[in-house]
Design an enzyme around this catalytic site. Structure first.
Site, mmCIF file in Angstrom:
data_model
loop_
_atom_site.group_PDB
_atom_site.id
_atom_site.type_symbol
_atom_site.label_atom_id
_atom_site.label_comp_id
_atom_site.label_asym_id
_atom_site.label_seq_id
_atom_site.Cartn_x
_atom_site.Cartn_y
_atom_site.Cartn_z
ATOM 1 C CD GLU A 107 9.621 12.351 -15.658
ATOM 2 O OE1 GLU A 107 8.811 13.062 -15.058
ATOM 3 O OE2 GLU A 107 10.653 12.812 -16.196
ATOM 4 C CB SER A 163 14.695 22.346 -15.052
ATOM 5 O OG SER A 163 13.955 23.548 -15.133
ATOM 6 C CG HIS A 210 -1.716 -1.193 1.459
ATOM 7 N ND1 HIS A 210 -2.966 -1.414 0.935
ATOM 8 C CD2 HIS A 210 -1.383 -2.318 2.145
ATOM 9 C CE1 HIS A 210 -3.388 -2.612 1.309
ATOM 10 N NE2 HIS A 210 -2.450 -3.193 2.037
ATOM 11 C CE LYS A 247 13.039 19.464 -10.976
ATOM 12 N NZ LYS A 247 11.702 19.545 -11.524
#
Ligand code: ARG
Length: 467
Positions: free
Chosen positions: A290, A277, A156, A283
């Site tokens: 992704e 970024s 979970h 970043k």
């Protein structure tokens, strides 16, 4: 000229003509088309349709086409053929003259495309399995390298029990080995020869189909010409197999992305597989993960597209089937490339085993083991569960851990606690307590690693036999 021009008085509407052509994408089946055509020419010679000289001329022409396509790939981009079958016929005739037209005796594009696609799927299925083998080998290497390091396992999304990092890595090795085995099973149904089925009713020539199958490396010949010319189950099965791989890649990528967050800090993203970024200088983004996660849509979309074009399709060949090619090519390419990127990423990524280990030592991951201790002392499990639950609540209120409670404090929750309880609450003891086949006790993980290595070796051996 069209292969079927004789019956027509008018040329096709130019927009329709362009729109119905498959050559812009099926030209990638040229190697398969040439291979099947060579075998078919021999079968024709076998029944006397081609003389030995004619066979030689046709086979020579097909070889020349292969060479030219290899040397000038742009040639295929520019040709205006209807499909790869039309292209080969036109080019063959240009090279060897009228005899080239004899190759289509007793043959139909319906069985040709079915044959080409089976050859394509068989080859790429093995290619994907080889990439899976490579990917799995990196999971195993990393599992070996990380040896005794531990981490929390989650259910979970909440910390549950500690496991070895190797045990977690081996969970993915299981998935990808299963994917390779699924493709091997699918291969048996792919490896069937349709050629000799004619347009729909079987070739009008007594072709030696067994010899054709042997020449093309097919293990069986198809049993029904209607089915063989319109069956794409093999394609759909392969696409489903690719879908499983994409789903597994997305699960892995998602978990890696979560573990790379500053909040987790379990893995450090490799710079060569990350991007920055344009706006936020600090970043480092997990773009590789992704994209791997996102590619699943295309791949599962491809099998959905083929499922839907097969739905309600009457026997036998229908042009609808042409629409299955692009999804097949796209899913094959996507999964092949995704596996290559994922393999490179997994090789390069670094694990912060200290952070993983620290996380495994906090969060009451030894609570189940503490309940197990009481059970061994004769306390019924439900009672033990309640006692430890109350102890955890007490710890949460006082900022303590189970192992830092004194014996006196512990006894407030159950009189059965004795000093040995502490030995059972260490990370090592908790890990060792899962001493069951498939469990995370270090000895069991070592055995699982050896077993996975055996399965990988068997896969590689089988792939070598096909290569
Ligand atoms: N390009 C076609 C396909 O991919 C080849 C078979 C065409 N057959 C026909 N009778 N038009 O399905």
């Amino acid at each position: 000229m069209k292969m079927w021009a004789g019956r027509f008085r008018e040329p096709l509407d130019p927009a329709f003509e362009r729109w119905q052509r498959s050559f812009p994408f099926d030209h990638r089946l040229l190697p398969e088309e040439l291979e099947a055509s060579r075998a078919y020419a021999q079968a024709l010679a076998g029944v006397g349709v081609l003389s030995p000289e004619e066979l030689k001329a046709i086979a020579g022409g097909l070889d020349q086409l292969e060479k030219k396509a290899g040397a000038e790939p742009a040639w295929l981009e520019s040709a205006a053929a209807e499909d790869v079958h039309h292209f080969v016929e036109e080019q063959l005739v240009a090279l060897v003259g009228e005899v080239g037209y004899k190759l289509h005796t007793g043959r139909s594009r319906n069985e040709q495309i079915a044959t080409d696609l089976r050859l394509f799927v068989r080859q790429n299925l093995d290619g994907i399995r080889a990439r899976l083998a490579e990917f799995v080998s990196v999971f195993l290497a990393r599992a070996r390298e990380l040896g005794p390091a531990a981490m929390p396992a989650y259910t979970h999304g909440q910390p549950a029990e500690p496991v070895l990092v190797a045990h977690w890595l081996l969970a993915y090795a299981e998935m990808f080995l299963r994917d390779a085995e699924r493709l091997a099973d699918c291969r048996r149904r792919v490896n069937v020869l349709p050629l000799g089925s004619g347009a729909v009713a079987g070739a009008p020539l007594p072709l030696d189909r067994a010899a054709l199958a042997r020449r093309l490396g097919f293990a069986q010949i198809s049993g029904n010409s209607l089915d063989a010319t319109s069956d794409r189950d093999f394609e759909l099965e392969f696409l489903h197999g690719l879908g499983f791989i994409a789903l597994h890649l997305s699960r892995w990528a998602e978990e890696m992305a979560i573990f790379s967050t500053r909040e987790f800090g379990f893995v450090r993203l490799p710079e060569k597989f990350s991007t920055g970024s344009s706006a936020m200088p600090q970043k480092k983004n997990p773009d590789a993960l992704e994209l791997l996660r996102a590619k699943t849509g295309r791949v599962v979309g491809a099998s959905l597209a083929v499922s839907l074009l097969l739905k309600g399709l009457p026997l036998a060949y229908n042009k609808d089937l042409q629409e299955g090619q692009e999804p097949l090519f796209e899913a094959t390419d996507t999964v092949g490339e995704s596996l290559a990127i994922a393999t490179g990423f997994l090789r390069a990524v670094s694990f912060d085993t200290e952070r993983m280990q620290a996380a495994a030592c906090s969060g009451f991951l030894n609570a189940t083991a503490a309940a197990g201790y009481l059970v061994r002392r004769g306390v019924p499990f439900r009672r033990a569960h309640a006692a430890i639950g109350q102890a955890v609540l007490h710890c949460l209120e006082t900022g303590k851990t189970l192992e830092s409670l004194s014996l006196e404090e512990l006894r407030r929750f159950s009189p059965e606690f004795e000093p040995e309880v502490y030995a059972g609450l260490t990370l090592e003891a908790v890990l060792a307590s899962h001493d069951v086949a498939g469990g995370t006790a270090p000895g069991r993980v070592k055995a699982a690693l050896a077993e996975a290595e055996k399965r990988l070796a068997a896969l590689r051996k089988e792939l070598d036999a096909h290569a």
